[in-house]
Each structure stands twice: as C-alpha cells, then as structure tokens.
Write an enzyme that holds these catalytic residues in place. Structure first.
Site, PDB file in Angstrom:
ATOM      1  N   HIS A   1     -41.736 -59.725 -40.176  1.00 30.39           N
ATOM      2  CA  HIS A   1     -41.475 -60.615 -39.042  1.00 30.39           C
ATOM      3  C   HIS A   1     -41.957 -59.866 -37.803  1.00 30.39           C
ATOM      4  O   HIS A   1     -41.844 -58.635 -37.731  1.00 30.39           O
ATOM      5  CB  HIS A   1     -39.979 -60.865 -38.811  1.00 30.39           C
ATOM      6  CG  HIS A   1     -39.231 -61.490 -39.949  1.00 30.39           C
ATOM      7  ND1 HIS A   1     -38.736 -60.770 -40.993  1.00 30.39           N
ATOM      8  CD2 HIS A   1     -38.852 -62.774 -40.158  1.00 30.39           C
ATOM      9  CE1 HIS A   1     -38.088 -61.578 -41.820  1.00 30.39           C
ATOM     10  NE2 HIS A   1     -38.137 -62.809 -41.343  1.00 30.39           N
TER      11      HIS A   1
ATOM     12  N   ASP B   1     -39.500 -57.332 -36.607  1.00 31.39           N
ATOM     13  CA  ASP B   1     -39.240 -56.166 -37.473  1.00 31.39           C
ATOM     14  C   ASP B   1     -40.085 -54.990 -37.032  1.00 31.39           C
ATOM     15  O   ASP B   1     -39.654 -53.850 -37.091  1.00 31.39           O
ATOM     16  CB  ASP B   1     -39.658 -56.403 -38.937  1.00 31.39           C
ATOM     17  CG  ASP B   1     -39.029 -57.595 -39.576  1.00 31.39           C
ATOM     18  OD1 ASP B   1     -37.935 -57.971 -39.161  1.00 31.39           O
ATOM     19  OD2 ASP B   1     -39.648 -58.149 -40.517  1.00 31.39           O
TER      20      ASP B   1
HETATM   21  C1  XLS Z   1     -33.785 -65.022 -45.484  1.00 34.48           C
HETATM   22  C2  XLS Z   1     -35.190 -65.199 -45.831  1.00 34.48           C
HETATM   23  C3  XLS Z   1     -36.159 -64.435 -44.961  1.00 34.48           C
HETATM   24  C4  XLS Z   1     -37.550 -64.954 -45.152  1.00 34.48           C
HETATM   25  C5  XLS Z   1     -38.499 -64.571 -44.075  1.00 34.48           C
HETATM   26  O1  XLS Z   1     -32.896 -65.371 -46.221  1.00 34.48           O
HETATM   27  O2  XLS Z   1     -35.366 -64.884 -47.170  1.00 34.48           O
HETATM   28  O3  XLS Z   1     -36.059 -63.073 -45.212  1.00 34.48           O
HETATM   29  O4  XLS Z   1     -38.085 -64.531 -46.365  1.00 34.48           O
HETATM   30  O5  XLS Z   1     -38.103 -65.031 -42.846  1.00 34.48           O
END
Ligand code: XLS
Ligand code: NI
Ligand code: NI
Length: 437
Positions: A101, A104
C-alpha cells in the site's frame, strides 16, 4: 547499511529428507510441473504491510516483533532503509514479487502534496532495489482505511471531499504502480460499507463506489497503465458489512455497473471463510465467471470470527486451490501473495522466514498433488461421467435449446419416470484425494 537478516543465507531447496528448517522441502523453483517451472506457476509475493510494518500488537497489548529495520523515527531515510531490508528478505527467500500500500512504504505527510512527495522519495529506492534484485511488483494499492478522514469510508463516504481525497490518493498510487512496472492494482474496500443502516444511504454509496471505479478505469487509460485491476472481496472487518462481501456480490456489482471487463478478483482465503464460504468455493466461482485474477494466500482460524491472516499450511486447501488455478490455465498477471503475519509470539526476524517457507512449501506440495490428480484424470473422469446424460439425447436437446416445457412434458409423459440416479460417491472421492496428499 548492515544486513537486516544477518546470519541467514539464501534459502535453498534441499528436498523432503532435509532436516534444516531454513530450507525448502518441496518448493524447488526450477522444477518443471505441467511444462512450467514452479517459480512461474506459483508467482509468490510478500505483503509489505504484514512482513515489514505489522508489529503484531493487538487490542490487549502492544507490538512484540523485533524489527531491526525500524529506528522509530518515522523518517523518509528510515522508510528507504526499510525498503532495503525488505529486498534483502525477498532475495534471501527467493520470491519473485511483492505488494504494498502507498502508506506502508512511505509516511503520510501533513498534506496530500507532502504525502505524494514522501512516496516519490521511497519509490526511487523501490525502483533501484527492483532493478538490483529482479524482484517485481505484483500489485500496488492505496491505504484508504487507516487515516481518521476515512472513518465513514472512502469512495462510499458521506463526505464528498473525502471521496475527492481518495480519488487523488488512488491516482497517485496508480502512477507509482505504473512507474514500478506493477503487474496489477488492487481495490480492497477497507471501509466501504457501514456500521449501521440507520445513518446510511446504501444505494447512493454503491453508486459512488461504481463511479469511483469508472474514474480509475478512465485514469488508467489516461496514464497508460497496462496492469490488471482487481477487487478483493471481504464481508466484514473493519466495517460490520463491507459492500464487496464475496465473489458473487462483487460479480453482481461489476455487472450492474458495467465494470466486469475492467476488474478481476483477488481472492483471499481468510476472507472467503469469513463470508461463510470455503476458499475453494470463492476461487471456483470466480474462475467459472472468468474473473479469477490473483490470490491473497493465507488462512483463518475456524474458531475465531475475524481476519487472523495466518500463513497457509493446510495441504487440502492448497491442493484444491492449485487445482482450480491449473484448471483455468494458470495465473497470467496474478500470483500467490502472502497476505499473512507471523503470530504475536513469533517475534524474531527469523520467524518471518519460517512463516514464508511453510507457506511456499505447502503450495508447492499442493501444486504437485494437483498436477498428479489432473494427470490421472481421477476427478475429471468422474465428473464427466456424472454429467453424461447431458451429452446426448434429451440432455443435449435441452442444452442446445431445442426443447421447452411442452416437449419435455410429452417426453416424460411417454417415459413415465426418470432414469435411475447413480451414487455421487462422496466418500470414495475423498479417500481417493487423500492418496495424493
Ligand atoms: C485486508 C486486506 C488487505 C488487502 C490490501 O483484510 O486483505 O490487506 O489485501 O488492501
Ligand atoms: Ni488481502
Ligand atoms: Ni485479510
């Protein structure tokens, strides 16, 4: 910069007899299965948010993980060093991909412009490291759920300005994903849902979500981004009800709003079970409708009702998921992204290796088992035979649209009773599958 994972060498394939926990027993990247290397079949990816940002705190206690790549400063320089540590890990583990993300990898600034600038500073290093190591970006995404401004959602917020902010943030995240040659871009509706219907205009929110995705499709064309778009279904958490609740809900939404040719699904195992389905059900449904794109590989806990995001170790699940993936002809832009974190008590850096090695070995075993099941045709032959009544006679006439209720009434009045059924052989098939594991 000194090594983040000092003392850990590149993880090698040592075969099933090896007793070395820091080796692969089944994942042999160069081994050919159905004409393709395991590396190319499985397309493993590390999730940056869990592997490098998640300290594993919970509601009852703070983070426990030792993360030597964090100096606690929140500075850009630290964010850049963290990228170097991450790529050291990717390379030692031998994965081909990672996902992230925007927030991140780089800290959020006081304004959008500042956040974008921070992101650019870190993307420079991501680009350098991708070039140095050959590790690629499977998909990028934007974090539209952590900042308080997204408390009512992003594309489905009651606040139009928040929609605008989210659009600007996604535009930037798409540009960055393109800059890094990302093979895809994920939309996970982090807070696109509601806490209570008492304050919610559901129809309006769904229309806005569709509008947002259409804008993203347009922007993709404008900037010439060629990667695949995905929606990631999840039924709940953080909201009580998320609009992208499961594969079927996403498919209906995409069709209604004329988006089905622009987005595929990123199916996550733990989200499937939260939705009351099996992981395999979600994969099969997506594959049957031509929208299975990528996978967030993890595992939930059947006794817990939330997204525990554990590493996948269930051989049954991994075999059946690989069966579906092989049956659809394999991944194109997608892959197996470990959207999983280590347990709170597994706090040492080496645990990150154990966790990923286990996930990779389990999927490698699943791939081999699925290929053997396909080679022997055991399931396929049974299913073909089970539906044989549709291949000729009245079944073929129905499928071809040659008959209607009138003709079928005449047919059955003459015949008097349907041909006798045959056993579904559920237990025999279950026993047979166990022979492959
Ligand atoms: C959360 C999601 C997230 C997505 C990406 O539960 O799995 O991590 O994979 O935003
Ligand atoms: Ni996910
Ligand atoms: Ni999840």
């Amino acid at each position: 910069m000194k090594e983040a994972f000092a003392g850990i060498k590149k993880i090698e394939y040592e075969g099933p007899e090896s007793k070395n926990p820091l080796s692969f027993k089944h994942y042999n990247p160069d081994q050919i299965v159905e004409g393709k290397t395991m590396f190319d079949h499985l397309r493993f990816s590390v999730a940056y948010w869990h592997a490098f940002r998640n300290g594993c705190g919970d509601q009852f206690g703070g983070p426990t993980r030792l993360m030597p790549w964090d100096d606690g400063s929140g500075s850009i320089e630290n964010a850049q060093n963290r990228v170097r540590a991450a790529f050291e890990f990717f390379q030692k583990l031998g994965v081909g991909f990672y996902c992230f993300h925007d927030r991140d990898v780089a800290p959020e600034g006081a304004t959008l412009a500042e956040s974008n600038k921070n992101l650019d500073e870190v993307v420079k290093v991501l680009k350098e490291e991708q070039k140095r190591t050959g590790v690629k970006l499977l998909w990028g995404t934007a974090c539209l759920f952590a900042h308080p401004r997204f408390m009512h959602g992003a594309a489905t917020s009651c606040n139009a300005d928040v929609f605008a902010f989210a659009a600007a943030q996604v535009a930037k995240a798409m540009e960055v994903t393109k800059e890094l040659d990302g093979e895809g871009y994920v939309f996970w509706g982090g807070r696109e849902g509601y806490k209570t219907l008492l304050n919610t205009d559901m129809k309006r929110e769904l229309d806005h979500l569709a509008k947002f995705l259409h804008m993203a499709v347009d922007y993709k064309k404008q900037i010439g981004f060629k990667g695949q778009f995905y929606i990631e279904p999840k039924p709940k958490e953080p909201t009580k009800h998320q609009y992208d609740s499961d594969a079927a809900a996403c498919f209906a939404f995409l069709q209604k709003y004329d988006l089905v040719h622009h987005l595929k699904l990123n199916i996550e195992a733990n989200h499937a079970t939260l939705a009351g389905h099996t992981f395999i059900h979600e994969l099969e449904f997506a594959a049957a409708n031509g929208i299975l794109g990528s996978v967030d590989a993890n595992r939930g806990d059947l006794l817990l009702g939330w997204d525990t995001d554990q590493f996948p170790t269930d051989l049954y699940d991994c075999t059946f998921s690989m069966l579906t993936i092989l049956n659809m002809g394999g991944f194109t832009t997608g892959g197996l992204n470990f959207d999983a974190h280590v347990a709170r008590e597994s706090f040492e850096p080496v645990d990150l290796f154990h966790a990923h090695i286990g996930g990779m070995d389990t999927f490698a075993r699943g791939l081999k088992a699925a290929a053997a099941i396909r080679r022997d045709g055991v399931l396929k032959n049974f299913v073909t035979e089970r539906y044989a009544s549709w291949d000729s006679g009245i079944g073929a006439d129905i499928e071809k649209g040659k008959v209607g209720f009138k003709e079928l009434s005449a047919y059955m009045l003459k015949k008097g009773e349907a041909t006798a059924n045959k056993s579904g052989r559920v237990e025999m098939l279950e026993n047979l599958i166990n022979e492959y594991l």
